[in-house]
Design a protein around this motif. Sequence first.
Motif, short mmCIF file in Angstrom:
data_model
loop_
_atom_site.label_atom_id
_atom_site.label_comp_id
_atom_site.label_asym_id
_atom_site.label_seq_id
_atom_site.Cartn_x
_atom_site.Cartn_y
_atom_site.Cartn_z
N PRO A 149 0.82 -1.15 0.11
CA PRO A 149 -0.05 0.24 0.12
C PRO A 149 0.84 1.34 -0.08
N THR A 150 0.19 2.54 -0.39
CA THR A 150 0.75 3.73 -0.36
C THR A 150 0.50 4.24 1.16
N LYS A 151 1.47 4.47 1.96
CA LYS A 151 1.54 4.65 3.74
C LYS A 151 1.43 6.26 3.79
N ILE A 152 0.54 6.52 4.85
CA ILE A 152 0.35 7.90 5.13
C ILE A 152 -0.06 7.62 6.42
N THR A 153 -0.28 8.84 7.23
CA THR A 153 -0.51 9.00 8.74
C THR A 153 -1.72 10.08 8.89
N TRP A 175 -8.72 9.47 1.70
CA TRP A 175 -9.50 9.93 0.64
C TRP A 175 -8.68 11.10 -0.25
N GLY A 176 -8.00 11.81 0.62
CA GLY A 176 -7.49 13.11 -0.04
C GLY A 176 -6.13 12.44 -1.09
N LYS A 177 -5.66 11.41 -0.38
CA LYS A 177 -4.35 10.80 -1.10
C LYS A 177 -4.93 10.02 -2.54
N LEU A 178 -6.20 9.28 -2.40
CA LEU A 178 -6.57 8.67 -3.28
C LEU A 178 -7.04 9.46 -4.62
N SER A 179 -7.48 10.56 -4.18
CA SER A 179 -7.86 11.56 -5.17
C SER A 179 -6.66 11.96 -5.90
N VAL A 212 -6.13 2.08 8.72
CA VAL A 212 -7.19 2.33 7.97
C VAL A 212 -6.69 1.94 6.62
N TYR A 213 -7.40 1.22 5.71
CA TYR A 213 -7.06 0.77 4.37
C TYR A 213 -8.29 1.35 3.56
N SER A 214 -7.82 1.94 2.38
CA SER A 214 -8.97 2.74 1.48
C SER A 214 -8.50 2.52 0.16
N THR A 215 -9.34 2.46 -0.64
CA THR A 215 -9.00 2.23 -2.18
C THR A 215 -10.34 2.55 -3.04
N ALA A 216 -10.09 2.54 -4.40
CA ALA A 216 -11.23 2.93 -5.10
C ALA A 216 -12.04 1.51 -5.24
N VAL A 217 -13.17 1.70 -5.27
CA VAL A 217 -14.21 0.57 -5.42
C VAL A 217 -13.72 -0.34 -6.69
N LEU A 271 -10.97 -12.28 -3.45
CA LEU A 271 -11.19 -10.96 -3.44
C LEU A 271 -9.94 -10.23 -3.24
N PHE A 272 -9.59 -9.20 -4.23
CA PHE A 272 -8.15 -8.71 -4.10
C PHE A 272 -8.26 -7.44 -4.97
N PRO A 273 -7.19 -6.52 -4.44
CA PRO A 273 -7.19 -5.05 -5.14
C PRO A 273 -6.34 -5.29 -6.25
N GLU A 274 -6.60 -4.95 -7.35
CA GLU A 274 -5.95 -4.98 -8.60
C GLU A 274 -4.54 -4.47 -8.72
N ILE A 275 -4.54 -3.33 -8.25
CA ILE A 275 -3.31 -2.37 -7.97
C ILE A 275 -3.00 -2.25 -6.47
N PRO A 276 -2.01 -2.98 -6.04
CA PRO A 276 -1.49 -2.93 -4.60
C PRO A 276 -1.48 -1.37 -4.18
N ASN A 277 -0.62 -0.88 -4.88
CA ASN A 277 -0.14 0.55 -4.22
C ASN A 277 -1.44 1.81 -4.75
N GLY A 278 -2.48 1.10 -5.02
CA GLY A 278 -3.74 2.06 -5.32
C GLY A 278 -4.56 1.81 -3.96
N VAL A 279 -4.02 1.08 -2.89
CA VAL A 279 -4.45 1.23 -1.51
C VAL A 279 -3.78 1.98 -0.73
#
Length: 307
Positions: free
Chosen positions: A146-150, A162-166, A227-232, A284-292
């Motif tokens: 994943p892409t890590k933040i705090t 959500w800001g990072k995903l945007s 917290v793990y977040s990604t695009a649906v 069930l998996f995220p296709e792009i891991p660093n998109g998490v």
Amino acid sequence: MKKPILPMHLQMFAETGLTTMDDLGEIKSIDFVNRFEAGIKELLALLGVTRKEPLSRDMKIQMYKWTADLKNGVVAEGEDIPLSKVTRAKDKSFQVAFNKWRRAVSAEAIARHGASLAIDQADDKLLRQIQGGIKTQFTTFLGTAPTKITGVGLQKALANSWGKLSTFEEFDGAQFVSFINPMDAATYLGDTKVLADASNVFGMTLLKNFLGANNVVVLNAIPEGKVYSTAVDNIVLAYLDMRASDLGDIFVDFTDETGFISATRGRTLRNATYESLFMNALVLFPEIPNGVVEATIKAEPVPGVGV
């Protein structure tokens, strides 16, 4: 003189629609696979996932990563601006496990509790375990790369996620979903009045409109403080269609209409048990891991401490 009336040997036929022991096995098998299918469909609807990909014969899933070629942004007046390029490239691939579960109900258990109860109880237990395995594996994939933040506190951790995903161009305009641990949700909700619609599916709790935006899923398998977040659209369900595989004529008696799982049942005479075999290959998996985005929740400062 009258002839003696001879006894008539009448053949009695079972009434049409009679439920037999064989029907009991079939009914329970169909019930099991249909409940599993319903659970998966509810889970996908809860998450908003629409991407379902049948697995090929090699049983592999392909994950991807972003690669960026960023050019120097300092360009003199009148000169051509060099093109920066962002591409999606193949990353790791994973072999999907072929899952097999076998259980047996003894003749004694059937005699004591009845066939319906003995079979139902075992089915419910097995179904919960299979569902739990899917959730645990999904959580493992979320933490692959994943892409890590705090963020200070749950609210800021979610907002920062959500800001990072945007900022990810591939997710422009996408709907996001976040996954949190129940204890982090409890800590936040304990002192805060939150307007949210909650629904429970597949052992997960969905909080709609939680903190004013996006969907938040409460899941036991998520580590506390993360917290793990990604695009649906980044979440994919890959599965082997049990109906279409070569197993169909050998080990598969019943499947749900999607082919997510198969069920086979039969008597085992040597030990007087009634056996069931369930099989699937589903992940069930995220296709792009660093998109998490993985956000670590930092403790909120205590007023008056450290001042």
